[in-house]
Motif scaffolding. Structure first.
Motif, PDB file in Angstrom:
ATOM      1  N   LEU A 110     -86.823 -32.043  17.529  1.00 36.33           N
ATOM      2  CA  LEU A 110     -86.165 -32.967  16.604  1.00 36.33           C
ATOM      3  C   LEU A 110     -84.672 -32.667  16.516  1.00 36.33           C
ATOM      4  CD1 LEU A 110     -88.459 -33.577  13.502  1.00 36.33           C
ATOM      5  CD2 LEU A 110     -88.274 -34.886  15.608  1.00 36.33           C
ATOM      6  N   ASN A 111     -84.327 -31.388  16.435  1.00 37.96           N
ATOM      7  CA  ASN A 111     -82.905 -31.030  16.372  1.00 37.96           C
ATOM      8  C   ASN A 111     -82.164 -31.498  17.617  1.00 37.96           C
ATOM      9  OD1 ASN A 111     -82.907 -29.844  13.840  1.00 37.96           O
ATOM     10  ND2 ASN A 111     -83.283 -27.791  14.621  1.00 37.96           N
ATOM     11  N   TRP A 112     -82.802 -31.340  18.767  1.00 33.68           N
ATOM     12  CA  TRP A 112     -82.168 -31.778  20.016  1.00 33.68           C
ATOM     13  C   TRP A 112     -81.988 -33.302  20.017  1.00 33.68           C
ATOM     14  CZ3 TRP A 112     -83.650 -34.943  24.122  1.00 33.68           C
ATOM     15  CH2 TRP A 112     -82.835 -34.886  25.262  1.00 33.68           C
ATOM     16  N   ALA A 113     -83.018 -34.021  19.581  1.00 33.60           N
ATOM     17  CA  ALA A 113     -82.925 -35.484  19.535  1.00 33.60           C
ATOM     18  C   ALA A 113     -81.804 -35.926  18.599  1.00 33.60           C
ATOM     19  CB  ALA A 113     -84.261 -36.076  19.090  1.00 33.60           C
ATOM     20  N   GLU A 114     -81.663 -35.258  17.465  1.00 29.07           N
ATOM     21  CA  GLU A 114     -80.605 -35.619  16.520  1.00 29.07           C
ATOM     22  C   GLU A 114     -79.220 -35.338  17.100  1.00 29.07           C
ATOM     23  OE1 GLU A 114     -81.650 -33.433  13.054  1.00 29.07           O
ATOM     24  OE2 GLU A 114     -83.516 -34.573  12.748  1.00 29.07           O
ATOM     25  N   ARG A 115     -79.087 -34.228  17.837  1.00 23.63           N
ATOM     26  CA  ARG A 115     -77.795 -33.932  18.475  1.00 23.63           C
ATOM     27  C   ARG A 115     -77.461 -34.987  19.520  1.00 23.63           C
ATOM     28  NH1 ARG A 115     -79.889 -28.619  18.447  1.00 23.63           N
ATOM     29  NH2 ARG A 115     -80.296 -28.705  20.699  1.00 23.63           N
ATOM     30  N   GLN A 116     -78.457 -35.395  20.289  1.00 19.32           N
ATOM     31  CA  GLN A 116     -78.218 -36.436  21.296  1.00 19.32           C
ATOM     32  C   GLN A 116     -77.837 -37.753  20.628  1.00 19.32           C
ATOM     33  OE1 GLN A 116     -78.118 -35.498  24.559  1.00 19.32           O
ATOM     34  NE2 GLN A 116     -78.468 -33.521  23.558  1.00 19.32           N
ATOM     35  N   MET A 117     -78.485 -38.073  19.516  1.00 17.57           N
ATOM     36  CA  MET A 117     -78.157 -39.289  18.790  1.00 17.57           C
ATOM     37  C   MET A 117     -76.690 -39.291  18.366  1.00 17.57           C
ATOM     38  SD  MET A 117     -79.737 -40.603  15.127  1.00 17.57           S
ATOM     39  CE  MET A 117     -79.189 -39.098  14.287  1.00 17.57           C
ATOM     40  N   LYS A 118     -76.205 -38.154  17.870  1.00 14.18           N
ATOM     41  CA  LYS A 118     -74.820 -38.074  17.415  1.00 14.18           C
ATOM     42  C   LYS A 118     -73.830 -38.182  18.567  1.00 14.18           C
ATOM     43  CE  LYS A 118     -75.959 -35.516  13.240  1.00 14.18           C
ATOM     44  NZ  LYS A 118     -75.845 -34.272  12.462  1.00 14.18           N
ATOM     45  N   LEU A 119     -74.304 -37.920  19.783  1.00 10.74           N
ATOM     46  CA  LEU A 119     -73.469 -38.087  20.976  1.00 10.74           C
ATOM     47  C   LEU A 119     -73.613 -39.479  21.589  1.00 10.74           C
ATOM     48  CD1 LEU A 119     -74.133 -34.602  22.650  1.00 10.74           C
ATOM     49  CD2 LEU A 119     -72.041 -35.332  21.479  1.00 10.74           C
ATOM     50  N   GLY A 120     -74.444 -40.321  20.972  1.00  8.92           N
ATOM     51  CA  GLY A 120     -74.630 -41.689  21.456  1.00  8.92           C
ATOM     52  C   GLY A 120     -75.822 -41.870  22.370  1.00  8.92           C
ATOM     53  N   GLY A 121     -76.641 -40.827  22.539  1.00 11.66           N
ATOM     54  CA  GLY A 121     -77.789 -40.923  23.433  1.00 11.66           C
ATOM     55  C   GLY A 121     -78.980 -41.613  22.802  1.00 11.66           C
ATOM     56  N   PHE A 122     -79.760 -42.314  23.640  1.00 11.36           N
ATOM     57  CA  PHE A 122     -81.023 -42.947  23.229  1.00 11.36           C
ATOM     58  C   PHE A 122     -80.831 -43.924  22.064  1.00 11.36           C
ATOM     59  CE2 PHE A 122     -81.829 -38.455  24.428  1.00 11.36           C
ATOM     60  CZ  PHE A 122     -82.347 -38.693  25.691  1.00 11.36           C
ATOM     61  N   GLU A 123     -79.682 -44.548  22.004  1.00  6.60           N
ATOM     62  CA  GLU A 123     -79.319 -45.380  20.863  1.00  6.60           C
ATOM     63  C   GLU A 123     -80.225 -46.599  20.706  1.00  6.60           C
ATOM     64  OE1 GLU A 123     -75.464 -47.839  19.050  1.00  6.60           O
ATOM     65  OE2 GLU A 123     -75.539 -47.287  21.168  1.00  6.60           O
ATOM     66  N   VAL A 124     -80.570 -46.874  19.462  1.00  2.36           N
ATOM     67  CA  VAL A 124     -81.181 -48.146  19.087  1.00  2.36           C
ATOM     68  C   VAL A 124     -80.061 -49.008  18.511  1.00  2.36           C
ATOM     69  CG1 VAL A 124     -82.840 -49.328  17.612  1.00  2.36           C
ATOM     70  CG2 VAL A 124     -83.412 -47.092  18.591  1.00  2.36           C
ATOM     71  N   PRO A 125     -79.636 -50.068  19.215  1.00  2.00           N
ATOM     72  CA  PRO A 125     -78.510 -50.879  18.715  1.00  2.00           C
ATOM     73  C   PRO A 125     -78.887 -51.630  17.444  1.00  2.00           C
ATOM     74  CG  PRO A 125     -78.946 -51.277  21.055  1.00  2.00           C
ATOM     75  CD  PRO A 125     -80.113 -50.526  20.526  1.00  2.00           C
ATOM     76  N   PRO A 126     -77.896 -51.988  16.633  1.00  3.47           N
ATOM     77  CA  PRO A 126     -78.185 -52.794  15.446  1.00  3.47           C
ATOM     78  C   PRO A 126     -78.780 -54.141  15.835  1.00  3.47           C
ATOM     79  CG  PRO A 126     -75.935 -51.915  15.373  1.00  3.47           C
ATOM     80  CD  PRO A 126     -76.460 -51.644  16.747  1.00  3.47           C
ATOM     81  N   ALA A 127     -79.613 -54.678  14.978  1.00  2.00           N
ATOM     82  CA  ALA A 127     -80.162 -56.006  15.209  1.00  2.00           C
ATOM     83  C   ALA A 127     -79.041 -57.043  15.135  1.00  2.00           C
ATOM     84  CB  ALA A 127     -81.226 -56.315  14.168  1.00  2.00           C
ATOM     85  N   PRO A 128     -79.125 -58.111  15.931  1.00  2.00           N
ATOM     86  CA  PRO A 128     -78.056 -59.129  15.932  1.00  2.00           C
ATOM     87  C   PRO A 128     -77.818 -59.754  14.560  1.00  2.00           C
ATOM     88  CG  PRO A 128     -79.552 -59.439  17.784  1.00  2.00           C
ATOM     89  CD  PRO A 128     -80.176 -58.402  16.911  1.00  2.00           C
ATOM     90  N   LEU A 129     -78.883 -59.929  13.788  1.00  2.00           N
ATOM     91  CA  LEU A 129     -78.764 -60.505  12.449  1.00  2.00           C
ATOM     92  C   LEU A 129     -79.276 -59.486  11.430  1.00  2.00           C
ATOM     93  CD1 LEU A 129     -80.103 -64.112  13.135  1.00  2.00           C
ATOM     94  CD2 LEU A 129     -77.713 -63.406  12.878  1.00  2.00           C
ATOM     95  N   PRO A 130     -78.608 -59.370  10.278  1.00  2.00           N
ATOM     96  CA  PRO A 130     -79.004 -58.366   9.286  1.00  2.00           C
ATOM     97  C   PRO A 130     -80.248 -58.757   8.493  1.00  2.00           C
ATOM     98  CG  PRO A 130     -77.136 -59.625   8.466  1.00  2.00           C
ATOM     99  CD  PRO A 130     -77.405 -60.113   9.862  1.00  2.00           C
ATOM    100  N   ASP A 131     -81.357 -59.002   9.206  1.00  2.00           N
ATOM    101  CA  ASP A 131     -82.614 -59.321   8.536  1.00  2.00           C
ATOM    102  C   ASP A 131     -83.099 -58.069   7.819  1.00  2.00           C
ATOM    103  OD1 ASP A 131     -84.840 -60.750   7.766  1.00  2.00           O
ATOM    104  OD2 ASP A 131     -85.971 -60.247   9.577  1.00  2.00           O
ATOM    105  N   PRO A 132     -83.205 -58.061   6.490  1.00  2.00           N
ATOM    106  CA  PRO A 132     -83.477 -56.817   5.771  1.00  2.00           C
ATOM    107  C   PRO A 132     -84.864 -56.255   6.068  1.00  2.00           C
ATOM    108  CG  PRO A 132     -83.583 -58.708   4.292  1.00  2.00           C
ATOM    109  CD  PRO A 132     -83.045 -59.210   5.592  1.00  2.00           C
ATOM    110  N   PRO A 133     -84.969 -54.937   6.179  1.00  2.00           N
ATOM    111  CA  PRO A 133     -86.285 -54.320   6.342  1.00  2.00           C
ATOM    112  C   PRO A 133     -87.044 -54.356   5.026  1.00  2.00           C
ATOM    113  CG  PRO A 133     -84.613 -52.632   6.101  1.00  2.00           C
ATOM    114  CD  PRO A 133     -83.883 -53.944   6.131  1.00  2.00           C
ATOM    115  N   ASP A 134     -88.343 -54.158   5.100  1.00  2.00           N
ATOM    116  CA  ASP A 134     -89.177 -54.115   3.899  1.00  2.00           C
ATOM    117  C   ASP A 134     -89.118 -52.706   3.325  1.00  2.00           C
ATOM    118  OD1 ASP A 134     -91.052 -54.235   1.913  1.00  2.00           O
ATOM    119  OD2 ASP A 134     -92.749 -54.719   3.211  1.00  2.00           O
TER     120      ASP A 134
END
Length: 385
Positions: free
Chosen positions: A152-176
């Motif tokens: 988990l720590n490794w995944a979080e470090r990669q995320m902060k470097l831009g790795g494995f990114e999940v891009p924002p949804a095109p429209l701000p449809d709110p989550p439940d």
């Protein structure tokens, strides 16, 4: 065949210290997915006194995933300014969609940037790390996932470097975010301070070395009344109107107008405030029992690729823990960070107040885990601080 049953098949343990023992954690199946998110520049928000907002957004990923999966159990962990979780491969698209919508919604509703990443466990194992999980039962009704292996720590470090990114949804449809709540007052320290503790094993440390250090720290905390639990036995205090009403309205309004959602919550809060002053159940809701379960279900200690604690303790206990960790850090066995504050805060996910399975995340009210992690990073790399 679906793999939902893997996590449910793990037997919950009531022995928190026992999680330091060999064999306490079970590796996730290799094709499971790990997701994580955190707030960009959360320290700036903390500096302006918005840590309640930081905590609530951090918990929003867990609430959104609980609702998106329709109550299917899955392992997750709250990190203060973010969260991490794992899901079976058949839920990968749900996780990706949920994280994408969280990113766009957080930006639109709060003007706050959220990072998010999603990747298979097999990619983490290719790095020589693992994601292993255990279930710790805080009560007969609720349990939390504990994580080990460094993945988990490794995944979080990669995320902060831009790795494995999940891009924002095109429209701000709110989550439940049904069930996500933040109405309780902050909780003053009763024994001197609220101490946030973050400890991670150094890459050179063996699992046995870290288990011994974690056991030593827990032995100190165990000398405290109720293991240093920061929430009093009677639960946190409640004021009317609650300080988190507007924040909760923003979180839960969906596409409803903010003023209308605030009015709805205000009416609910009138009933809650009345119920909390009564000694007897009202309409099937027993406020005193709910408070007892809040305390029992509180998540004030966890294993999250290391040890995290939120303790109500005196200075001498802080000093004893510091001595253990300084010695271990000097030996190259751990990295650690501590942060002191006067209060704790609680962020709640309550699918139904009529059931006992509600969960409550405890953190320091002045930066908590986020500040402790920053101090750990600064101590590990002084040149970057």
């Amino acid at each position: 065949m679906t793999q939902d049953g893997f996590y449910q098949s793990l037997a919950p343990s009531r022995d928190f210290a026992g999680l330091t023992r060999s064999g306490a954690f079970t590796p996730l199946p290799r094709d499971w997915m790990v997701g994580c998110c955190d707030i960009v520049n959360s320290t700036d928000l903390i500096a302006t006194g918005r840590y309640k907002t930081v905590n609530t957004i951090g918990a929003s990923a867990i609430a959104a995933m609980i609702n998106a999966l329709g109550g299917t159990p899955f392992p997750y962990v709250f990190g203060g300014d973010g969260a991490s979780f794992a899901v079976a491969p058949e839920h990968a698209d749900i996780a990706r969609d949920t994280l994408a919508r969280l990113r766009s919604w957080t930006s639109a509703e709060f003007d706050i940037e959220l990072r998010a990443a999603l990747l298979p466990v097999s990619w983490i194992r290719a790095e020589g790390l693992d994601v292993a999980v255990a279930r710790y039962a805080v009560s007969d009704a609720a349990d939390y996932a504990m994580f080990a292996g460094g993945g988990l720590n490794w995944a979080e470090r990669q995320m902060k470097l831009g790795g494995f990114e999940v891009p924002p949804a095109p429209l701000p449809d709110p989550p439940d975010l049904t069930g996500l709540s933040c109405r309780w007052n902050t909780i003053p320290a009763r024994n001197g301070m609220i101490l946030s503790v973050v400890v991670q094993p150094h890459s050179r440390a063996s699992a046995r070395d870290f288990a011994k250090i974690a056991s030593d720290v827990l032995a100190v905390a165990d000398k405290l009344q109720r293991h240093g639990h920061p929430v009093p036995e009677g639960g946190p205090s409640f004021s009317f109107p609650p300080p988190g009403l507007t924040l909760e309205a923003k979180m839960s309004r969906g596409k409803t107008a903010l003023i209308l959602r605030k009015l709805q919550l205000f009416v609910q809060t009138v009933f809650a405030a009345y119920a909390l002053t009564r000694k007897r159940p009202i309409g099937g809701f027993d406020a005193q029992h709910y408070r007892r379960m809040l305390v029992a279900n509180a998540d004030f200690r966890k294993f999250d690729d290391g040890l995290k604690l939120t303790l109500d303790c005196p200075a001498e206990v802080r000093d004893e823990i510091t001595h253990i960790l300084e010695k271990a850090a000097a030996a190259g066995q751990v990295r650690y960070g501590l942060h002191e504050q006067d209060e704790a805060l609680v962020t709640c996910i309550v699918p139904s107040a009529m059931r006992d399975d509600h969960v409550h995340f405890i953190d320091g009210a002045a930066g908590g885990y986020t500040q402790a992690a920053l101090r750990m990073a600064a101590a590990s790399n002084p040149a970057a601080a």
